[in-house]
Enzyme design. Structure first.
Site, short mmCIF file in Angstrom:
data_model
loop_
_atom_site.label_atom_id
_atom_site.label_comp_id
_atom_site.label_asym_id
_atom_site.label_seq_id
_atom_site.Cartn_x
_atom_site.Cartn_y
_atom_site.Cartn_z
NE ARG A 1 18.25 15.04 -5.18
CZ ARG A 1 17.59 16.17 -5.30
NH1 ARG A 1 17.44 16.96 -4.24
NH2 ARG A 1 17.08 16.54 -6.46
N GLY B 1 0.83 -1.21 0.00
CA GLY B 1 0.00 0.00 0.00
C GLY B 1 0.86 1.25 0.00
CB ALA C 1 -13.17 10.19 19.01
CG ASP D 1 3.88 -7.66 8.12
OD1 ASP D 1 4.76 -7.52 8.97
OD2 ASP D 1 3.19 -8.68 7.99
CD GLN E 1 -8.25 6.14 7.03
OE1 GLN E 1 -7.82 5.75 8.10
NE2 GLN E 1 -9.17 5.47 6.36
NE ARG F 1 -1.73 -5.39 7.51
CZ ARG F 1 -0.62 -5.93 7.10
NH1 ARG F 1 -0.58 -6.56 5.96
NH2 ARG F 1 0.48 -5.84 7.82
NE ARG G 1 -1.77 -5.22 -2.41
CZ ARG G 1 -1.33 -4.71 -1.28
NH1 ARG G 1 -0.16 -5.07 -0.80
NH2 ARG G 1 -2.04 -3.83 -0.61
CG ASN H 1 -25.08 17.46 22.12
OD1 ASN H 1 -23.98 17.04 21.78
ND2 ASN H 1 -25.43 18.72 22.00
CG ASP I 1 1.35 -2.85 10.56
OD1 ASP I 1 2.23 -2.23 9.92
OD2 ASP I 1 0.56 -3.64 10.01
CG ASP J 1 -1.75 -0.13 8.20
OD1 ASP J 1 -2.56 0.78 7.95
OD2 ASP J 1 -1.64 -1.15 7.50
CB THR K 1 2.93 0.65 6.46
OG1 THR K 1 1.58 0.41 6.88
CG2 THR K 1 3.86 0.41 7.64
#
Length: 326
Positions: free
Chosen positions: A28, A14, A190, A106, A258, A175, A75, A218, A133, A131, A129
């Site tokens: 460079r 990705g 949030a 990964d 994203q 993921r 891919r 609310n 991760d 993520d 990535t």
């Protein structure tokens, strides 16, 4: 060990904002150190189909600010087979490439590890990535930009959520990792984050309704990490409709928003540092390592560790989110 005179560079998996900054830095730094550079288009697929081009310093001019990757990514089913890897290796030898620098996540590093084992190819990985991760690095190229994008989107959703007194589930990428959801939730104020790391420990929805959805509020926004383990935002919206029909529920899936956008200063600096460090690693005789950052210092992490080990989520952050969402 044979002397390295020419490196090949590819982006795989990705795309992530900051990959171009990394391509620029690798190119460079290599030229600065007297090495030749070849750009390989479309990741391992380009190695298989022989899409390899000489890269000079002007090939990477004016790209540090661009999202995505100028080398493209794809891919490659063929590279997953021994026959495909043989074709890729032959193309690499024909092009005179002595070492590969792979920018990706990964799966990309797993491919590099197998390739290195089979053919003795020197590979250096850069963690690219959104993520975040990959084990062994505090942050990955693209993560900071994605986090900022999530924050901006949730800020806008909050305006409408408040106007209509609604409960919003916002699905973010990651993921099987909850870094974007958890830190995105803290950054955007949030009320909760539903993350795969806790999916087997307790019912995160029930926990949120009991603890987080106060009478004083609310509207509420919950970030959900896309994952088979959480079931995603739609799954939780359905559950609320069935179990808590008094709430007016809406779902927003941020999706590929994203991945895009101009990289933040943090991602540009990280990519630049890691790109330079990847060439330093080669000059030092390192092989089959991912270059990462821990406590603001460059580190080398063996592929086996970076791929196999799960990166732990900081549980203190869950407490921070909970205390601030009352």
């Amino acid at each position: 060990m044979e002397e390295i005179k020419c490196i090949g560079i590819l982006t795989s998996g990705g795309d992530a904002p900051g990959m171009n900054a990394a391509i620029r830095a690798v190119t460079r730094a290599a030229i600065f150190n007297g090495l030749k550079v070849k750009g390989i288009y479309r990741g391992y697929k380009g190695l298989y189909t022989n899409e390899i081009e000489d890269f000079k310093t002007e090939n990477v001019s004016n790209i540090i600010q661009r999202g995505g990757t100028i080398l493209k990514t794809a891919r490659c089913k063929e590279f997953m087979t021994p026959e495909g890897r043989k074709v890729a290796y032959d193309n690499m030898v024909k092009a005179g490439i002595d070492a590969l620098i792979i920018i990706g996540g990964d799966g990309s590093l797993t491919g590099a590890r197998i390739f290195a084992q089979e053919y003795g190819v020197t590979c250096i990985g850069l963690p690219g990535t959104i993520d975040n991760d990959l084990y062994g690095t505090d942050t990955t190229i693209g993560y900071d930009t994605a986090l900022n994008t999530i924050m901006e989107c949730v800020d806008k959703i909050r305006d409408t959520a408040t106007s209509h007194e609604r409960l919003f589930f916002v699905e973010v990428m990651g993921r099987d990792a909850g870094f974007l959801a958890l830190n995105g939730a803290i950054a955007s104020g949030a009320e909760a984050a539903i993350i795969p790391e806790f999916s087997t420990e307790f019912d995160q929805l029930e926990d949120f309704i009991k603890n987080g959805f106060r009478k004083s509020k609310n509207s509420s926004i919950v970030l959900v990490a896309e994952s088979e383990l959480t079931g995603g935002a739609m799954h939780y919206a359905e559950r609320v409709k069935n179990e808590y029909p008094q709430y007016d529920v809406r779902v927003t899936i941020l999706g590929h928003l994203q991945r895009g956008g101009s990289p933040t200063a943090n991602d540009r600096i990280l990519a630049s540092r890691l790109g330079v460090a990847s060439i330093e690693a080669l000059m030092e005789g390192q092989r089959n390592v991912m270059v990462g950052v821990q406590n603001d210092k460059v580190v080398y992490v063996p592929f086996s560790k970076a791929i196999k080990n799960d990166k732990p989520i900081d549980r203190d952050l869950v407490g921070v989110l909970r205390e601030l969402s009352i």
